[in-house]
Design an enzyme around this catalytic site. Sequence first.
Site, PDB file in Angstrom:
ATOM      1  N   ARG A 194     -21.862  17.059 -45.795  1.00 20.43           N
ATOM      2  CA  ARG A 194     -21.631  17.002 -44.488  1.00 20.43           C
ATOM      3  C   ARG A 194     -20.168  16.720 -44.651  1.00 20.43           C
ATOM      4  O   ARG A 194     -19.611  17.441 -43.126  1.00 20.43           O
ATOM      5  CB  ARG A 194     -22.740  15.715 -43.795  1.00 20.43           C
ATOM      6  CG  ARG A 194     -22.079  15.601 -41.669  1.00 20.43           C
ATOM      7  CD  ARG A 194     -22.517  14.406 -41.156  1.00 20.43           C
ATOM      8  NE  ARG A 194     -23.913  15.013 -41.397  1.00 20.43           N
ATOM      9  CZ  ARG A 194     -24.375  15.431 -39.791  1.00 20.43           C
ATOM     10  NH1 ARG A 194     -23.869  15.305 -39.180  1.00 20.43           N
ATOM     11  NH2 ARG A 194     -26.003  15.795 -39.543  1.00 20.43           N
TER      12      ARG A 194
ATOM     13  N   GLU B 179     -30.765  14.760 -46.557  1.00 25.98           N
ATOM     14  CA  GLU B 179     -30.868  14.380 -45.191  1.00 25.98           C
ATOM     15  C   GLU B 179     -32.245  15.191 -44.003  1.00 25.98           C
ATOM     16  O   GLU B 179     -32.443  16.101 -44.664  1.00 25.98           O
ATOM     17  CB  GLU B 179     -30.077  14.773 -44.035  1.00 25.98           C
ATOM     18  CG  GLU B 179     -28.547  14.491 -43.697  1.00 25.98           C
ATOM     19  CD  GLU B 179     -27.371  14.589 -42.486  1.00 25.98           C
ATOM     20  OE1 GLU B 179     -28.237  15.533 -41.896  1.00 25.98           O
ATOM     21  OE2 GLU B 179     -26.785  14.321 -43.547  1.00 25.98           O
TER      22      GLU B 179
ATOM     23  N   GLU C  79     -26.127  22.004 -34.341  1.00 30.13           N
ATOM     24  CA  GLU C  79     -24.574  20.845 -35.335  1.00 30.13           C
ATOM     25  C   GLU C  79     -23.565  21.518 -35.796  1.00 30.13           C
ATOM     26  O   GLU C  79     -22.520  21.190 -36.297  1.00 30.13           O
ATOM     27  CB  GLU C  79     -25.682  19.811 -35.504  1.00 30.13           C
ATOM     28  CG  GLU C  79     -24.783  18.767 -35.954  1.00 30.13           C
ATOM     29  CD  GLU C  79     -25.684  17.816 -36.173  1.00 30.13           C
ATOM     30  OE1 GLU C  79     -24.655  16.507 -36.675  1.00 30.13           O
ATOM     31  OE2 GLU C  79     -26.442  17.732 -37.147  1.00 30.13           O
TER      32      GLU C  79
ATOM     33  N   ASP D 288     -17.894  26.203 -29.330  1.00 29.19           N
ATOM     34  CA  ASP D 288     -16.464  25.772 -28.324  1.00 29.19           C
ATOM     35  C   ASP D 288     -15.547  25.931 -29.021  1.00 29.19           C
ATOM     36  O   ASP D 288     -14.697  24.890 -29.421  1.00 29.19           O
ATOM     37  CB  ASP D 288     -16.765  24.266 -28.302  1.00 29.19           C
ATOM     38  CG  ASP D 288     -15.928  23.815 -27.394  1.00 29.19           C
ATOM     39  OD1 ASP D 288     -15.087  24.197 -26.448  1.00 29.19           O
ATOM     40  OD2 ASP D 288     -15.293  22.441 -26.790  1.00 29.19           O
TER      41      ASP D 288
ATOM     42  N   HIS E  71     -35.059  15.555 -29.230  1.00 26.88           N
ATOM     43  CA  HIS E  71     -34.726  16.409 -30.707  1.00 26.88           C
ATOM     44  C   HIS E  71     -34.347  17.802 -29.862  1.00 26.88           C
ATOM     45  O   HIS E  71     -34.386  18.610 -29.325  1.00 26.88           O
ATOM     46  CB  HIS E  71     -36.789  16.686 -30.640  1.00 26.88           C
ATOM     47  CG  HIS E  71     -37.861  15.914 -31.240  1.00 26.88           C
ATOM     48  ND1 HIS E  71     -37.642  14.774 -31.935  1.00 26.88           N
ATOM     49  CD2 HIS E  71     -38.649  15.087 -30.005  1.00 26.88           C
ATOM     50  CE1 HIS E  71     -38.612  14.124 -32.509  1.00 26.88           C
ATOM     51  NE2 HIS E  71     -39.347  14.333 -31.434  1.00 26.88           N
TER      52      HIS E  71
ATOM     53  N   CYS F 243     -33.417  20.466 -31.302  1.00 32.17           N
ATOM     54  CA  CYS F 243     -34.115  22.015 -31.799  1.00 32.17           C
ATOM     55  C   CYS F 243     -34.829  22.068 -30.587  1.00 32.17           C
ATOM     56  O   CYS F 243     -35.005  23.548 -30.445  1.00 32.17           O
ATOM     57  CB  CYS F 243     -35.102  22.226 -32.682  1.00 32.17           C
ATOM     58  SG  CYS F 243     -34.571  21.397 -34.704  1.00 32.17           S
TER      59      CYS F 243
END
Length: 481
Positions: free
Chosen positions: A149, A178, A189, A246, A456, A458
């Site tokens: 990350r 993670e 994400e 974006d 959640h 997903c």
Amino acid sequence: MILFNIGANNSDEEEEEEKFDIQMLDLLMHFTKSFKTLYLINKKYSLVDYREFYNDGLSKNLNFKRECKVYNEILKKDFSKENQKKPFCLISYNWLFDAAAKSEILYVFNERKQRIETIQALHNLEGGMLGLPQIINPASLFFYLQIRRNNIIEDTLNAVSNSNVNLQKPLKVKFMNEQGVDEGGVRKEFFLLLVRQIFDANYGMFSYNDKTRLFWFNLYSFEPKIKYELIGIILGLALFNNVILDIKFPLVIYKKLLELPLSLEDMKECDPELYQTLSYLKNTKEQNLKDLLSTNFTVVVDKFGEKVVIPLKPDGENIYIDNTNKDEYVDLYLDWYFNKSIEEYFVCFKKGFYRVCDKQLAKLLKSEELELIICGTQTLDFHELEKATHYEDGYDKNSVTCRLFWEVLHSFNEEEKKKFLFFVTGCDRAPINGLGSLVITISRFGPDSDKLPCAHTCFNHLLLPDYQNKEKLEKCLRVAI
């Protein structure tokens, strides 16, 4: 060829359906070929907006899988050499379909390509097993990214820089150290975080125009060209894996990707002040421009505080704009701005995009449609989202907590609504069809308590405690997002 999905329960109905399809096909062939003449006339003279040629019936009811199969045969086969008649396919008349329908067409093609790559990987794996048990490595079936990350750009760059890596397998993302299985949310994400870092002004790859709120290539970036190829790959991967980004590029970037001609009008969005200047120069009837402007054939740019003069043509410093050469100046300026000034970066960017995307399929799109498919729509209609929401575990749309929830959500400003979308779905943009096509589920997360809502991403699933107080609900929701 079956163009629409029509059910049949017996042989008689099937026979009637076949007759109907033949009649419908004949009608559509005449309709599209006649309509194409009108479209080509409009394309030349720009009489009406191209969206006027969208056909809602075809866009919403076409059997995309069947048509994509036929179109795929057309792309692969050279009918002129084999002296065969090219089959009729509605996708060839791409101007009939709106952006949402074209997004569905791309999705069908891309899903098929991913399935082919996965099957091939399984065949290769089976061939190497020789009948012995074997643990399947996810990297053999997917384009599998393991990312730190705090080092997201470099790790992604290292993964895609290998020209032998297959970017057309289904994408799976794992953040190292993670928990979490990527069923869509982790992937969304990943894209969001990567794009935010790359387009950070401090990173220096792109410059940001505060007035237009758009990004443009930084003419004097220190970053290696391979990173611009990475940006192109990211756009391609998002398109290929049906993820919204974006990204705030002017439309001209998408026109360049599709190799469409550019004009002075494209400058209006990029730099309105420069557009006004060049437009004035193009249209003015002034007779003494040389004395009035005293401007030569050069561009002055800022390079870290230093003014750099760039000639637009050989000896441009000594050639001044007058009534005989003003059009040439405008054309040279546009060519420099849109092409020459960013060429070394854009070539890499485009190369990365087409490492993932099929160029022939991209040609089905207009630049506005490509932007919509990649970036989604910025219109956030939360009343449409409310209508499309499902409820589970004791909730329904009339539950007290759910009514309070929507009252709070509708009171949020645009930025807060984006944060909520990201919290629940992993993306803060609306799909191409708007929020009415984004189905979220709200489940009861136990009785009234001080627990925060959970999600959640997903599955676009919100877990909402049964708050009985509006103030508590709003406070907990704001903290959660």
